[in-house]
Write a protein that holds these residues in place. Structure first.
Motif: not given
Length: 256
Positions: A220-227
């Protein structure tokens, strides 16, 4: 064996949901960046809610019953979360892969075809989700169904987003669909591993549950939210996250 079978079938349902989500690309449907960010936010909300309500809290409850101490149970949960996040971080740094926006990461990927870099990236994402389903079935059928339902719901828009992104990279509709469907098929494998691990002994169930939660929290923190925050659609992504979190919370309370 029943736990392993149910967990694996639950992972298979989630994998099929990913493939079903990608079907619209075969009939010419597209997905705007705004819609994609909203749906990814929804996926993050589902995973966030599932991590806490379906994995961390049950893990703490079971550990409290086993050891008779909320402090020990909390420490075990913390260790499990850290191990799960660390495991995905290790995969992320060790395996060559490519994200849709940030580009290549991990080991040297120069010799690999770009489509396989995408496959590996999504596999890193989906494998812990499958593990979460398998481990949740180890906590009981109702908990497993809750996690399976929530992850399947977020896998459908995710499958569509992956297929559309691949089309945008120049791949054919059929190839994009097949790759999206293939990335979903890693979930029953992860579910099989997760269900098998917790079936060996009930004692490791708290670690298994919180390990899966930590893996999803890292994603969630590393992949999804930044995208979801790179294209100016953070308000819609946040709305999607809240809707997904609330929906998964209701599902967990109702089914669990």
């Amino acid at each position: 064996m029943e736990t392993i079978l149910n967990g694996t079938l639950g992972g298979l349902v989630a994998g099929i949901a990913t493939a079903l989500g990608a079907v619209p690309v075969l009939i010419g449907k597209t997905l705007s960046q705004r819609a994609s960010d909203t749906l990814l936010g929804f996926a993050a909300g589902v995973m966030l809610s599932a991590s806490y309500f379906s994995l961390i809290l049950p893990g703490i409850d079971i550990a409290t019953e086993q050891y008779g101490s909320t402090l020990i149970a909390s420490l075990i949960a913390g260790i499990g979360i850290a191990l799960g996040a660390g495991f995905v971080a290790w995969l992320n740094s060790s395996l060559p892969h490519e994200h849709f926006i940030t580009g290549q990461e991990g080991a040297d990927a120069a010799a690999m075809g770009r489509i396989w870099l995408f496959v590996i990236a999504i596999t890193i994402h989906n494998f812990p989700e499958g593990m979460s389903i398998g481990v949740a079935f180890g906590d009981g059928t109702t908990s497993g169904i809750s996690v399976m339902t929530g992850i399947s719901l977020q896998d459908m828009p995710e499958g569509l987003a992956v297929a559309v992104a691949l089309i945008g990279r120049g791949y054919s509709r059929w190839k994009s669909f097949l790759v999206a469907a293939l990335t979903g098929m890693v979930e029953p494998i992860g579910a099989l591993i997760g269900a098998s691990a917790v079936s060996v002994t009930h004692e490791i169930l708290p670690i298994g549950l919180t390990f899966s939660a930590g893996a999803m929290l890292y994603i969630i923190s590393h992949e999804i939210l930044p995208e979801t925050h790179r294209n100016g659609h953070q308000n819609r992504a946040t709305t999607g996250l809240l809707f997904g979190l609330i929906l998964m919370m209701i599902l967990d309370v109702t089914l669990g």
